[in-house]
Structures are given as C-alpha cells and as structure tokens.
Design an enzyme around this catalytic site. Structure first.
Site, PDB file in Angstrom:
ATOM      1  N   ASN A   1       0.876  -1.110  -0.144  1.00  0.00           N
ATOM      2  CA  ASN A   1      -0.300  -0.039   0.031  1.00  0.00           C
ATOM      3  C   ASN A   1       1.044   0.832   0.071  1.00  0.00           C
ATOM      4  OD1 ASN A   1      -2.578  -1.194   0.566  1.00  0.00           O
ATOM      5  ND2 ASN A   1      -1.519  -2.149   2.207  1.00  0.00           N
ATOM      6  N   GLU A   2       1.221   1.822  -1.194  1.00  0.00           N
ATOM      7  CA  GLU A   2       2.086   2.651  -1.139  1.00  0.00           C
ATOM      8  C   GLU A   2       1.605   4.064  -0.786  1.00  0.00           C
ATOM      9  OE1 GLU A   2       4.608   2.326  -2.288  1.00  0.00           O
ATOM     10  OE2 GLU A   2       5.423   0.965  -3.348  1.00  0.00           O
TER      11      GLU A   2
END
Ligand code: F6R
Length: 541
Positions: A168-169
C-alpha cells in the site's frame, strides 16, 4: 536575590506525548526478531490449548528473515508445531511465476514453510500468475478466505522507506482492500536487489489493503537499520494516507518492534532532553549542541543563551554553566575529532588528538566488505595511512562475485582463449574449463545460479581489480588478504546468515596481523545488507 532552582518536571510520561503507537526498542534486529518469534509461538500454543486455529498474516522482504530463522529453530529444537496455523501473506509481485526465485511464494517456502510442519492447504498467498481479470476476482476471494478463517489473529508487517505497509504505497486509501496496485518507483528501486536489474522488477503487485490490515486483531510491525526517518514519521507524525504506516495509530493493538538504529529519529532518542530528565555527559552535551547548531544553521561558537532556552536546553545551562563555556567545550570536542593523521602524528604529543602518536609506524587493517569498498568509502584515509608510513593491510571480506556481469566474464574468457591460441599453450584442463564456462554462459537461463567455476572466475576478476587498487595506493600484493567469507557464497543475491566459519576466518586474520588499528569500510545504506553483515562479523570477531 533567590538562588536559581532546577525547573520543575511534570510528572507525566513525556514519551507518550510524542509517540502515538507503542514502540519496543531492542539492541539488535536479532533480539527484536526473537521477541516476535516468541510472541507468535505463544499465540500458536495458546490456540492449540483451546483446540483453535491460529491465523497469521505474514510479510516478506529482508526485515522478517531472522524471524523466520527463529521460528524454524523453535520448530526444530523446541517442537513448536504449526499444524493449527493458517497463513495469509500480505502481498505478491504481479505478474510473476510462482516458482520464480523472486516470487514471495518461493521466498516463503524457502525461508519458512518448507522447514516446518504447516499443512500446505493452510498456506495462502496472492496469486501473481493470473490474468488481470482473474486476479481481480481472486482479490475478492482472498478477502473472503481471510474472513472464513475467522480473521487474522496476528499480522506481521515490515515498512517501506516511503511508509508503505504491504504494498500500500503513499496515497492508498484507509478503506482499501486486497487489490492490484502499481508499485512506487522508490519501491522498485529498493527491491531491485532481489532481481538481476531494475527493469526486471515487476511494475505491479497484489496486496492486502489498509482496511484488510487494520482488521487484524493484533499487529506487530518490525523495522531495522535505516528505517529511522519513516518510523519517527509514522509513530510521531500526523495520521495521513501519504504515510500509510501512520494509519496504524488508529489500531488499538499495534506494536512497533524496532532496533536501536531504526529508533534513532524518535524524539526520545534523538532529543532525549525533550522527553525527560537526562544525565548531561560530555557526549550528550555534544549531541544536543550540535543538533541545535544544525537546526539553527549557526556555528557552535555563535549559539546564545536565548538559543539554548528556545531549544529546550535551559536545563543544560542550569547544570553546566553559561552558553559561552558550553559552546567552547563542544567546539574543542569537535576540533579534536578531526585529523589529517589518521594513524596518529609521530613524535608529537597533541593532547586530545583522536589517535595515539605511538607506536609508529602502526599496523592498520582495513576490512573491505567487497573488493572495492576500501577505495570507495575511505580512499583518502587509505592513501594517507600508507603515505604516512604505516603498514596497511586490506582484508577483502567477500569475493564480490555476484556483481560481475556475464558479459564481462565472456570478455575475459575470450581473452584467456585468445591468450592460449596466441602462445600455442596446450593445456587440456584449462581448455575444458574455458569451453564449459563459455557454453554455460551462452545457454544460461534467467535466474540460473552460476556454476562454481563461473563464480570463481567472477571472484578472480574482482580480485584483480582490488590488487590494482592496492598497487595504485602503493600497498604490496602480500598486504591484500582475500577472505572469501562463506556466508556470501550462495551464488544468489540473497546471502546466508553468517556462521562460526566467517568469524573464525576473521579472527585468524586479526591474530596473524595483530593490527593497532582496524577500519571497517562500507556504507550501511547498502540495501542488500552485505556491508552490515560484514561489520557485524568484525565486531563479533
Ligand atoms: C513485504 C511487504 C513490504 C515490506 C517492505 C520492507 O511483504 O509487504 O511492505 O515489508 O517493503 O521491505 P524490507 O523488509 O525488505 O525492507
């Protein structure tokens, strides 16, 4: 006039006012990993006693490697059984074949699953082999499977330098679920060490979402080494989707397990005078004053009483005198840490000089993790030591063979064959090695591990480069020691943990040379960690 009293300290835990997630700091990543392994083992046993399944969320990357080693040891040596364990991995590259060396499926089997008694049907990882359409459906199914298993009891996390958890950037929504994502360029660069080069790092991944992670009953996030800035941001900063790990502040059972380096930017470590009463040792004074000078962008000698008060250092003034005296004390400490005579200045007795003038000349040993870190990271010091008359030795710790490309080897093979032809050398053994090596490289498959002969040739190429460096500096061949530490010799990017053999080789060199000075060259920012392992080996030896 009344005598000044010490400022009154409030009786609250000031650490809590900065840190919004509980943090446990260990003196090494190994100790932290052991703690997490025991947490997992305790949960597994607690569930076993109740005849229940234990659902674990697992991570990959370099961070949990020691954790998996400890879990395997607990299984092998202490009979910890994983028969009641169900696992869900956080993520997988996309697209990637399950059997590829770099897939997280391979990673998990190599480091954990193949060495414990978990039932294969209880292992779950996102599937990187599906078409995009099918992958989307599989993501929904993954969420369903987690729910059907009763939800994740304990989720293990690492953290990216950009704050990502799972993949999850930054920018990922707090409501995100398991899905296909495109990888941040910084993540692809950070993970390039697992692949041959950056172009081979997949551009996408499948990851559990932030909401999936937050649903876990308990979360342990681990971080070692160079993660200090992002740890401080996540623990002390604002909750923002731009720093995904900061969202963990909203989980009610989350603990960060970190080592001292990863803790370095937390206020209680970096500016401890702000979080409680401290002992003003000379080292602490230096830290506080240098930190203030850097922050205010002022020379140390120009700092004023006002600056001290404004920056939370009034305590220091109360205890140690006025700003002028403290400035001078720190200035002298800084001055005495700098020298153009790294081996000590002979025949002079300079009080406070960082190195003894006697004995002269000294025997100096530089440990160089790869056969070039000596000149890259301390070339100036290396040359000075030699020019100033010391007996300088270099211990090249690893062969460095992994960094030599196949094209480069082919060039040397061509040279060797040409050399033999040119001078009519007729050596059957050499001919055989050369032709086998050429044949192997010509038909080498992607990810295929080099033969021992190719590795030896690659190591030899690097040795020659290292010798050239020594000659340039003026150090003789006999002072270059090629240690070939075995932990490095896996033929792959991933190295083995170091063992007694690596320590013994290092001790042997130390005992042979009995150096007066030991330098450890290298750069601890190196993402694949060989420099750090090499430093640990020297320290342990
Ligand atoms: C791995 C994962 C990632 C890593 C992170 C840190 O499954 O989801 O979030 O935990 O990229 O990687 P390392 O541990 O290699 O520094």
């Amino acid at each position: 006039m009344s005598t000044p009293t010490k400022p009154h300290k409030l009786n609250i835990d000031l650490i809590d006012s900065f840190e919004k997630i509980p943090v446990k700091i260990f003196d090494s990543s190994d100790a932290g990993s052991l703690f997490v392994a025991h947490e997992i083992a305790a949960l597994i046993k607690e569930k076993q006693a109740k005849n229940e399944k234990c659902v674990l969320g697992l991570a990959t990357g370099s961070t949990p490697l020691r954790l998996y080693t400890h879990l395997v040891n607990l299984h092998k040596n202490e009979g910890l059984s994983f028969k009641n364990v169900i696992t869900f991995n956080l993520d997988e590259y996309y697209p990637i074949e399950r059997d590829a060396l770099q897939s997280y499926w391979s990673y998990m089997h190599r480091h954990l699953f193949n060495q414990i008694d978990i039932f294969p049907e209880n292992i779950h990882l996102p599937n990187g082999e599906l078409s995009k359409e099918d992958a989307k459906k599989a993501c929904e199914a993954y969420e369903q499977m987690i729910e059907s298993a009763g939800g994740i009891d304990l989720q293990i996390l690492g953290i990216g330098t950009n704050g990502h958890i799972g993949f999850n950037e930054p920018g990922s929504s707090i409501f995100s679920k398991t899905r296909l994502v495109s990888l941040d360029n910084s993540t692809r660069i950070n993970n390039a060490y697992e692949f041959q080069n950056i172009s081979e790092v997949p551009r996408m991944a499948i990851t559990m979402g932030i909401s999936t992670i937050l649903k876990a009953k308990k979360i342990l996030l681990m971080a070692w080494g160079l993660k200090a800035p992002i740890i401080a941001k996540s623990v002390e900063g604002a909750v923002t989707e731009q720093t995904p790990a900061s969202i963990l502040q909203q989980h009610n059972n989350c603990l960060f397990v970190i080592d001292e380096s990863a803790a370095a930017e937390l206020t209680r470590i970096k500016l401890p005078w702000l979080t409680g009463e401290i002992e003003w040792t000379a080292k602490m004074i230096k830290r506080a004053v240098v930190n203030m000078a850097l922050k205010l962008n002022k020379p140390v000698l120009s700092l004023t009483t006002h600056d001290y008060n404004e920056n939370g250092l009034s305590d220091l003034l109360v205890e140690k005198g006025d700003a002028y005296d403290i400035n001078l004390q720190v200035y002298y400490m800084l001055r005495d840490s700098i020298t153009g005579w790294p081996g000590g200045k002979p025949d002079t007795d300079i009080p406070g000089h960082p190195e003894r003038s006697k004995p002269y000349p000294k025997t100096c040993l530089i440990f160089s993790p790869h056969p070039d870190d000596d000149i890259i990271s301390m070339g100036g010091t290396f040359m000075r030591l030699h020019d100033q008359g010391h007996d300088v030795h270099v211990g090249y710790q690893t062969s460095g063979n992994i960094a030599v490309t196949d094209e480069f080897v082919t060039r040397f093979l061509d040279f060797a064959v040409g050399f033999e032809n040119q001078f009519g050398i007729d050596n059957k053994k050499s001919e055989q090695i050369l032709s086998e090596a050429k044949h192997f490289l010509a038909s080498k498959k992607k990810n295929e591990i080099d033969t021992p002969e190719i590795r030896a040739i690659k190591g030899l190429i690097r040795r020659c480069e290292a010798r050239a460096t020594c000659r340039y500096v003026g150090v003789g061949d006999a002072n270059a020691h090629f240690m070939n530490l075995p932990f490095y010799e896996t033929g792959t990017i991933e190295k083995n943990p170091y063992t007694e053999k690596d320590i013994d080789i290092t001790i042997e060199l130390l005992q042979k040379l009995k150096p007066h000075q030991v330098y450890c060259a290298g750069d601890l920012a190196d993402p694949h960690g060989t420099h750090k392992v090499c430093l640990d080996i020297v320290l342990e030896s």
